[in-house]
Design an enzyme around this catalytic site. Structure first.
Site, PDB file in Angstrom:
ATOM      1  N   LEU A  62       0.848  -1.200   0.000  1.00 41.91           N
ATOM      2  CA  LEU A  62       0.000   0.000   0.000  1.00 41.91           C
ATOM      3  C   LEU A  62       0.883   1.250   0.000  1.00 41.91           C
ATOM      4  O   LEU A  62       0.975   1.985   0.967  1.00 41.91           O
ATOM      5  CB  LEU A  62      -0.926   0.007   1.218  1.00 41.91           C
ATOM      6  CG  LEU A  62      -2.093  -0.976   1.171  1.00 41.91           C
ATOM      7  CD1 LEU A  62      -3.010  -0.764   2.360  1.00 41.91           C
ATOM      8  CD2 LEU A  62      -2.886  -0.810  -0.125  1.00 41.91           C
ATOM      9  N   HIS A  63       1.538   1.480  -1.109  1.00 46.14           N
ATOM     10  CA  HIS A  63       2.438   2.637  -1.260  1.00 46.14           C
ATOM     11  C   HIS A  63       1.612   3.852  -1.688  1.00 46.14           C
ATOM     12  O   HIS A  63       0.385   3.790  -1.768  1.00 46.14           O
ATOM     13  CB  HIS A  63       3.538   2.309  -2.269  1.00 46.14           C
ATOM     14  CG  HIS A  63       3.012   2.040  -3.645  1.00 46.14           C
ATOM     15  ND1 HIS A  63       3.241   2.881  -4.697  1.00 46.14           N
ATOM     16  CD2 HIS A  63       2.221   1.040  -4.127  1.00 46.14           C
ATOM     17  CE1 HIS A  63       2.641   2.402  -5.773  1.00 46.14           C
ATOM     18  NE2 HIS A  63       2.021   1.294  -5.453  1.00 46.14           N
TER      19      HIS A  63
END
Lengths: 133, 89
Positions: B14-15
């Site tokens: 989850l960048h």
């Protein structure tokens, strides 16, 4: 409406805008000024005056990169009921601003939220992971 | 409340760009939407909130939605996870 301007040493501000545009996949309505290393800053002052004049119907936030640096020192004179200067903007702070920019929240409250977002974005990761365990 | 647990499949986790897509999509729904990871529960409509999860590939994330469009919200967000945020297709 809130209009914003990022003034930084070198091209940090312009790069931050480009990075935010890449992350959010939108074109942002933010202008940037790169601090001129030579000269007395008068050209930059004129650019800021022009920005504020063009946006006098709006509230204005001027983001600068470092407390006490030239971009902050030069823009402090413009602070007023509709203009605020913010120092130490970082990517989390900018993203926080962009997510609040169009919300119906009072201008000064949004600036406080941005400050919190910028500060919360700073961590020593081993300490953070330690707290989570 | 609707709830669905998924495994993060995209390599980057989850960048920032994935979090931006997720929060943007979540903001299209009326429901309150949360992501739960370990002991953290954050507002899925907040990009910076999602980033604080520091969730990576292989981690389980639970999507929770509460509101009049909770089913649609969970389905849409779940689809984004399953599509690996359109990064590896």
């Amino acid at each position: 409406m809130i209009k914003s301007l990022i003034i930084t040493h070198g091209n940090i501000g312009r790069e931050m805008i480009e990075v935010a545009e890449t992350i959010l996949e939108i074109k942002l309505d933010i202008e940037s000024i790169s601090f001129e290393w030579k000269g007395d800053g008068s050209s930059m002052i004129r650019q800021v005056e022009s920005f504020i004049e063009r946006n006098k119907a709006n509230k204005v936030i001027i983001f600068t990169d470092m407390f006490g640096g030239s971009p902050m020192n030069i823009t402090t004179q413009f602070i007023g009921p509709n203009v605020e200067v913010f120092s130490g903007i970082n990517l989390p702070g900018l993203l926080k601003f962009l997510s609040y920019q169009n919300k119906k929240i009072e201008f000064r409250e949004i600036i406080k939220v941005v400050k919190k977002g910028a500060i919360d974005g700073i961590s020593i990761i081993s300490e953070y992971l330690g707290e989570k365990k | 409340m609707m709830e669905k647990t998924l495994v993060i499949q995209n390599k980057l986790g989850l960048h920032a760009r994935a979090a931006a897509k997720l929060s943007h999509l979540a903001n299209m729904f009326n429901s309150d939407i949360y992501l739960v990871y370990d002991e953290d529960r954050i507002n899925a409509k907040s990009l910076l909130g999602i980033l604080t999860l520091a969730a990576t590939v292989g981690n389980d994330i639970t999507i929770q939605a509460l509101g009049d469009d909770e089913q649609e919200a969970v389905d849409a967000l779940g689809q984004l996870f399953q599509n690996k945020f359109d990064e590896e297709n």
